[in-house]
Design a protein around this motif. Structure first.
Motif: not given
Length: 415
Positions: A113-119
């Motif tokens: 969620s932090v690295r890829d999904l723009g949380n």
């Protein structure tokens, strides 16, 4: 029921797998990702587009989609999380994640969620219920929330040229629209989701957590201010004080043509127009107004998160599927196709041409979810908020009624 391409024959197969596993000459290295989606969450055409595109971009992964009914889904998911044959991806209600996470059967998706999904851009009302003790177990997928649906013709007859931007303006026009034979606003006495938004706007909560213990908080001064506003707004119409939105169905009441406003998800407009085709083209939408014009009011946000069971066989491939479903491209596609709110407020700005969805997305930026307790379903099962609201609307002293309701919430939230 399994749906492989649904109407056609659902989901195809291909080549090259994740993690560097490629096609074996003369053989196959195809992996199947089993997905549970809820009935009617997506259209046949949308699923077909997504499946074809995903499998083309991820050779070696085949998607196998099964649609589930909401009725009884909690027990079914809980059993799946304990099994050795769990699906790879499951769609769940955003407020259900805490209960499933408590079982210990969900994969921690914080890194993704932090690295890829723009949380950092996710709607809080979807993201927060999926976060348990600092770990993200539910990935926001789509949302829906209440807006104000109004009769443009009745607004024009009353000389109202634009929707209100503040609560004060909203009360003023609702009073102006409330006349003999016409409701300024139809608001049932037990619409507790709408009340929750007013409570949040005042800085209150339905329940608060302290040292791991949850306590009902309807009796706080802030929550009581929210109920006070609800009472004033509700007085500008004939909504029953002892009924909710379905007793009687408010869309059917609105369809009679003598209601100026109601609070509902935009899809209620379809029900209204079906019941009274003469209202087609006469319905408008605006976000629930806030205390100031700076932002819409808070609203309860419902919708779905995606979870990955810890014991699923293809966890790496499952994360790829979740990343695609929750990514910007497919979020906008889903929002435009299904009239949902995408998982990021920034994406909602791109829906300006769709009046109802745009109004919903504007409100969703202020969206909240119910208290993130695994036991919250116990509160809704025998909901003490509804009789509390009726008691106040029928003249009972608010603080006393609120304290009683808070005590019942506290009891229901005990593990």
């Amino acid at each position: 029921m399994k749906n492989r391409y649904l109407a056609l024959s659902s989901v195809l197969a291909c080549s090259l797998a994740l993690g560097g596993c490629g096609l074996i000459p003369g053989g196959s290295d195809t992996r199947t990702v089993s997905i549970w989606l809820m009935q009617n969450s997506v259209s046949d055409d949308w699923l077909k587009r997504f499946t074809e595109t995903f499998e083309k971009e991820h050779p070696g992964i085949e998607l196998d989609v099964t649609f589930q009914e909401w009725t009884g889904i909690g027990k079914k998911v809980t059993e799946a999380l304990k099994s050795e044959d769990a699906p790879e991806v499951i769609e769940v209600g955003n407020t259900q994640v805490a209960g499933y996470a408590e079982s210990g059967g969900l994969r921690d998706l914080t890194l993704e969620s932090v690295r890829d999904l723009g949380n950092e851009d996710w709607l809080p009302g979807l993201a927060e219920p999926g976060s348990i003790n600092g770990s993200q177990y539910g990935i926001p997928w789509y949302a829906a929330n209440r807006v104000v649906i109004y009769n443009k013709e009745l607004f024009a007859e009353a000389g109202i040229t634009e929707p209100p931007k503040t609560r004060a303006e909203w009360l003023e026009i609702s009073e102006k629209l409330d006349r003999p034979g016409q409701d300024g606003i139809y608001l049932s006495g037990q619409d507790w989701y709408t009340l929750a938004g007013f409570i949040w706007d005042e800085g209150g909560e339905l329940a608060v957590e302290s040292a791991g213990d949850w306590q009902g908080s309807l009796h706080s001064k802030a929550a009581l201010r929210g109920m006070d506003f609800y009472q004033e707004l509700q007085s500008h119409g004939s909504g029953p004080k002892d009924g909710d939105e379905e007793t009687p169905p408010q869309a059917e009441v609105f369809a009679k043509g003598n209601v100026a406003q109601m609070i509902a998800v935009p899809s209620a407009a379809t029900v209204i127009e079906k019941a009274n085709p003469e209202l087609k083209g006469k319905l408008g939408f605006f976000p629930v107004p806030g205390k100031t014009a700076a932002a819409p009011g808070s609203v309860f946000i419902g919708g779905s998160d995606l979870i990955v069971p810890e014991n699923s066989k293809e966890r790496a491939a499952a994360v790829e599927v979740v990343s695609a479903l929750a990514g910007d491209e497919w979020q906008l596609d889903l929002a435009r196709t299904m009239n949902y709110v995408p998982n990021k407020a920034t994406l909602g700005l791109e829906l300006e041409g769709q009046e109802s969805t745009y109004a919903m997305a504007a409100g969703a930026a202020q969206g909240r979810a119910t208290p993130n307790s695994p036991q919250w379903a116990e509160v809704e099962g025998d909901n003490p908020i509804k009789p509390y609201m009726t008691a106040v609307l029928q003249g009972r002293e608010p603080a006393t009624a609120a304290r009683n309701a808070s005590d019942r919430i506290t009891a229901a939230l005990r593990p």
